[in-house]
Design a protein around this motif. Sequence first.
Motif, mmCIF file in Angstrom:
data_model
loop_
_atom_site.group_PDB
_atom_site.id
_atom_site.type_symbol
_atom_site.label_atom_id
_atom_site.label_comp_id
_atom_site.label_asym_id
_atom_site.label_seq_id
_atom_site.Cartn_x
_atom_site.Cartn_y
_atom_site.Cartn_z
ATOM 1 N N CYS A 278 0.858 -1.181 0.000
ATOM 2 C CA CYS A 278 0.000 0.000 0.000
ATOM 3 C C CYS A 278 0.892 1.227 0.000
ATOM 4 O O CYS A 278 2.058 1.164 0.380
ATOM 5 N N ALA B 182 0.889 5.441 1.102
ATOM 6 C CA ALA B 182 0.169 6.384 1.954
ATOM 7 C C ALA B 182 0.929 7.703 2.075
ATOM 8 O O ALA B 182 2.132 7.763 1.873
ATOM 9 N N ASN C 193 -1.251 10.361 7.513
ATOM 10 C CA ASN C 193 -1.478 8.980 7.934
ATOM 11 C C ASN C 193 -2.694 8.401 7.211
ATOM 12 O O ASN C 193 -3.569 7.794 7.822
ATOM 13 N N PRO D 71 -4.071 6.370 3.530
ATOM 14 C CA PRO D 71 -3.716 5.646 2.300
ATOM 15 C C PRO D 71 -4.074 6.454 1.058
ATOM 16 O O PRO D 71 -5.027 7.228 1.061
ATOM 17 N N ALA E 99 0.136 3.626 8.623
ATOM 18 C CA ALA E 99 -0.295 4.581 7.600
ATOM 19 C C ALA E 99 -1.290 3.960 6.619
ATOM 20 O O ALA E 99 -2.169 4.643 6.110
ATOM 21 N N CYS E 100 -1.132 2.672 6.358
ATOM 22 C CA CYS E 100 -2.051 1.964 5.465
ATOM 23 C C CYS E 100 -1.886 0.461 5.683
ATOM 24 O O CYS E 100 -0.945 0.025 6.348
#
Length: 96
Positions: free
Chosen positions: A16, A18, A23, A25, A92-93
């Motif tokens: 992912c 981000a 923070n 995605p 974050a993701c």
Amino acid sequence: MILVQARFIADGAPYCIAEHSKNAPIEAVRDLRVFSFYTTATGYKSTSKWYFHGLMIVDHPDEQRVYNWSPRRWRFDLVERPDAMVASVRNACAPS
């Protein structure tokens, strides 16, 4: 360029991308444009914050790795000690 780099580094593993300072995605390709995928929040002179422009989290088969997007170099660089950052990078993701 960002998506090409991401797919190459992930090599088929879940990943992912981000924005670290938010923070959040990345949900659309338009969010990866040069000035969209850039933060003015810094941490160089602050003891309470540390923000990367963008992050990529990859669930490689052997371990989870975190990469920082470098707008100067136009590439993702491995974050050697992601758990040492004051501002968390791992949440974050979620790689998928």
